[in-house]
Design a protein around this motif. Structure first.
Motif: not given
Length: 437
Positions: A226-242, A244-254
């Motif tokens: 029926d629906m799925i969770f979309l991770f656009n917001l909660v994945d902000l700043g993290s490298t795909k697949g890792d 803890f390889n974190y680079r932070d984010y900007t307000s525009k990214d948000f």
């Protein structure tokens, strides 16, 4: 934390009995509410009877219910895993089994062997034991765990190495290996047929695929979920697949993440979700707001409540989010964390001989995005353990339990909790605009 299931048809004794579960379902329905459960069917526990039989020999009835492979032997004659795949929790995705003298695939923890969905008998057992058993008891649907991983691509082969990620010498097996595989939609259509005679709601955990591929899971005409969770917001700043390889984010990214998530179903027959916290995420106030003072925590919680309550799709509010719970303090020692992903990552990191400065940097990242932040005991009042238990909880309650708890939030008309109540009332009143867009 409950994701290594040893018996699909029983209740973990620490949580209660089957009579307790039957009563819970009944009392929920008396209140004209619905109850959905986690459906964990990518893997079982190594303590499950199916796995015990599968590992016992190479020619038993369930020998092919899990994914077994012979070892590779390197030039020095040493045993090596069948592929270079990295577990989502660090280290090899393959576990050696002395009894069977083979490796079994476990994309997550050592005690979570992946089921072989290619085996029709295995699939039928999953449908009967994990799905129909609970639907017959009256459960109204499922949150489907790791819903994009059931179909692997055969033959199994090495994944390309990514120099940006692993610190442990293994490579993540992404699309084309274990995620969104060639039979995944066939399997979900089959699962949907099993549930069709019941009035169910399903929401899937997929992630990591393109919009086009993701829409296939939730298109009404495809009859999958029926629906799925979309991770656009909660994945902000993290490298795909890792994470803890974190680079932070900007307000525009948000802003872009919110826009892309909201735009997901535009022009389609699909449906969507909105969420900013769950059991795999840190607390949104600490991650996207400011928890440094009670005033800023209150303002941040209300800001994020406003955002969430006005996004299209089905809104999910996680326990403690509505009372403004925060991440654990940065002062906590690394030994306080219980999450296997965090522990494995930290131990692999220590083998690189990091400097004190590098260790402090990773500790700050762990504190910001670690899953344990969303798994501390729910804070009910200002008594010991935040009122969660008079016994010993699996990990200690957040240090701020006297300041942040449900009793205090309910009593304060200016609290985040009472703001959420108003925001959700407005969301329901103007559902055509706020829910359906």
């Amino acid at each position: 934390m409950g994701y290594d299931i040893s018996n699909y048809e029983a209740v973990y004794p620490r949580y209660g009995t089957m009579d307790d579960m039957d009563k819970l379902i009944s009392e929920v329905h008396k209140r004209d509410m619905k109850i959905i459960c986690d459906l964990v069917i990518n893997h079982t526990s190594q303590e499950h009877a199916w796995f015990k039989e599968s590992r016992s020999s190479r020619d038993n009835d369930k020998a092919d219910w899990y994914i077994w492979r012979d070892a590779k032997i390197d030039a020095e004659g040493n045993r090596q895993p069948p592929t270079n795949w990295r577990s989502y929790f660090s280290g090899s995705a393959w576990q050696w089994d002395e009894t069977r003298q083979q490796y079994y695939l476990r994309l997550f923890a050592e005690g979570q062997p992946d089921l072989n969905w290619e085996n029709e008998q295995c699939r039928e057992a999953i449908y009967q034991s994990a799905v129909k058993f609970w639907l017959d008891k009256g459960v109204d649907g499922f949150r489907i765990d790791t819903a994009g991983l059931y179909s692997k691509t055969y033959p199994l082969k090495n994944a390309p190495e990514d120099p940006k990620t692993p610190i442990d010498g293994f490579a993540y097996p992404r699309d084309g290996f274990v995620s969104n595989g060639p039979r995944i939609h066939e399997f979900h259509k089959e699962l949907h047929e099993v549930m069709a005679p019941y009035d169910t709601m399903t929401v899937g955990e997929v992630g990591g695929s393109s919009r086009e591929d993701t829409l296939k899971y939730v298109s009404a005409k495809e009859k999958e979920m029926d629906m799925i969770f979309l991770f656009n917001l909660v994945d902000l700043g993290s490298t795909k697949g890792d994470k803890f390889n974190y680079r932070d984010y900007t307000s525009k990214d948000f802003k872009d993440a919110v826009f892309d998530q909201s735009n997901f179903i535009k022009g389609t027959d699909a449906w969507s979700t909105a969420f900013i916290e769950n059991h795999d995420q840190s607390r949104c106030i600490s991650r996207f707001g400011d928890d440094s003072t009670p005033k800023l925590r209150n303002i941040s919680g209300k800001m994020l409540a406003t955002l969430q309550a006005t996004l299209s799709g089905t809104l999910f509010v996680y326990e403690g989010q509505e009372i403004g719970m925060t991440n654990v303090p940065l002062s906590w020692d690394i030994s306080e964390y219980k999450d296997v992903n965090t522990i494995n990552y930290w131990n692999a990191f220590l083998k690189t001989n990091p400097t004190e400065q590098e260790k402090d940097k990773l500790k700050k990242i762990i504190n910001k995005v670690c899953r344990d932040n969303g798994r501390t005991p729910m804070l009910w009042d200002d008594s010991k353990n935040g009122g969660f238990t008079t016994g010993e909880p699996w990990m200690r309650a957040n240090d701020n339990y006297k300041e942040v708890n449900a009793a205090k939030e309910r009593a304060d008309p200016n609290s985040i909790y009472n703001y959420y109540k108003k925001a959700l009332q407005i969301r329901k009143e103007y559902r055509d605009v706020l829910v359906h867009g």
